[in-house]
Design a protein around this motif. Sequence first.
Motif, short mmCIF file in Angstrom:
data_model
loop_
_atom_site.label_atom_id
_atom_site.label_comp_id
_atom_site.label_asym_id
_atom_site.label_seq_id
_atom_site.Cartn_x
_atom_site.Cartn_y
_atom_site.Cartn_z
N LEU A 182 0.85 -1.18 0.00
CA LEU A 182 0.00 0.00 0.00
C LEU A 182 0.88 1.23 0.00
CD1 LEU A 182 -2.50 -1.23 2.74
CD2 LEU A 182 -2.69 -1.49 0.27
N PHE B 190 -5.84 2.69 0.48
CA PHE B 190 -6.61 1.56 1.00
C PHE B 190 -7.95 2.03 1.54
CE2 PHE B 190 -7.88 -0.94 4.71
CZ PHE B 190 -8.07 -2.16 4.10
N CYS C 118 -0.18 -7.49 4.43
CA CYS C 118 -0.01 -6.28 3.63
C CYS C 118 1.06 -5.38 4.23
CB CYS C 118 -1.33 -5.53 3.50
SG CYS C 118 -2.57 -6.43 2.55
N SER D 13 2.55 -1.43 4.61
CA SER D 13 2.12 -0.05 4.49
C SER D 13 3.00 0.83 5.37
CB SER D 13 0.66 0.10 4.93
OG SER D 13 0.57 -0.02 6.33
N PHE E 28 -4.72 0.98 9.46
CA PHE E 28 -5.71 0.66 8.44
C PHE E 28 -7.06 1.17 8.92
CE2 PHE E 28 -2.66 -2.88 7.66
CZ PHE E 28 -2.36 -2.57 6.34
#
Length: 382
Positions: free
Chosen positions: A166, A172, A190, A192, A197
């Motif tokens: 990401l 996202f 994931c 990032s 998130f």
Amino acid sequence: MACSKVLKEDRISELPDPLICQILTHLPAKDTVRTSVLSIRWTNIWLCVPSLKLTSRDFSNFNAFVSFGDRFFHSDRSSCIHKLELTINENEEKSYIISWIDAAVKRKVQHLCVRCHIRRCYPEMPISLYVCGTLVSLNLVCVAMDNVEFVSFPRLKTMHLLCVLLSKDAAFERFISCCPVLEDLRINGCVSKPQPFRVHSRSLKRLYIGDCYSTLVDSVPGVVIDAPQLCCLSILDNKSKRFKMIYNYSKSESLPQFSFMSRLSVTFSPQDLKWLATFLESCPNLKSLVVVLFDYYHYEELHSEEMNKIKCLQSSLEFVDFKLFSGHVAEMKLVRCFLENCAILKKLTLHLDSKSTEDEIVKTLLEIPRASTTCEVVIVKE
């Protein structure tokens, strides 16, 4: 003579093209190409199959794989693609990926799965993917999500992201907020930046959150969930600090109520048992709970008084399932809490691991009083 005539008849070739294409979808990609040599009738039928599972390792060499894809995704093709699974293995070029996916979007793809196992590389998706109005399900593995200005997925119901890079957390968040009918979301592995998130969805019903990582050392993003329709939540987290954040937050602010939550699956350390009790208070209508405990060296005592206050144990919880059950004191303590407090519990299942001692577990279970006289305790040997 009659028998010979029957053998020469080609009944399949007499079928309409759409039906032949449906038949070809059940063959490997390279076998669909081979049908083109059967006759002139079959030369280009394979190019119009509605579903395709394309894997680079299924071809003898890389050039054959690209040649197949270039023909299938040629700009002259206009037939719709119902389902596309594209798997690219490591040490291969990636320049063609964007053009192929772009072609699939133009051909109104509904179910798209892209897996890119390319060493130290996260291929970016084409901009057209972010505004695909026909997508119903999207599965991305080892790719990069770009920070585009406009996103629109009006029909997307299922999104699975595995090891996705990401570039910005805003990308996202925009993904999720622009999916008005999204029901199933899986996020696992994931990468990032260290911001949390953020999952804001009015339609989301199932959410799975696995371990995610930050681009900075010792910096792990958190998760912010705003999903009032959520029915099933699964959390896999080996970073106990995040659980402590929830517990500490609950001391000063009330946790949101997940009134539609009917099933919850959690994997955590025994030291986070207090967090479990706190979180269960936000699930007043929970019916099924799956528990996996690990890291018993950090066992923290859970007092039964904490469980007595939880409403769902008294009024809604019917099924509890322990995975990889070893019989450790922390697990037995938690089992006792459920048996003593769950008034309408119907079934408690213990899936024993290879190191557990069944006789000792059974002996302990027999000594535990039960709030529900109809509760069935099932022991399963893995």
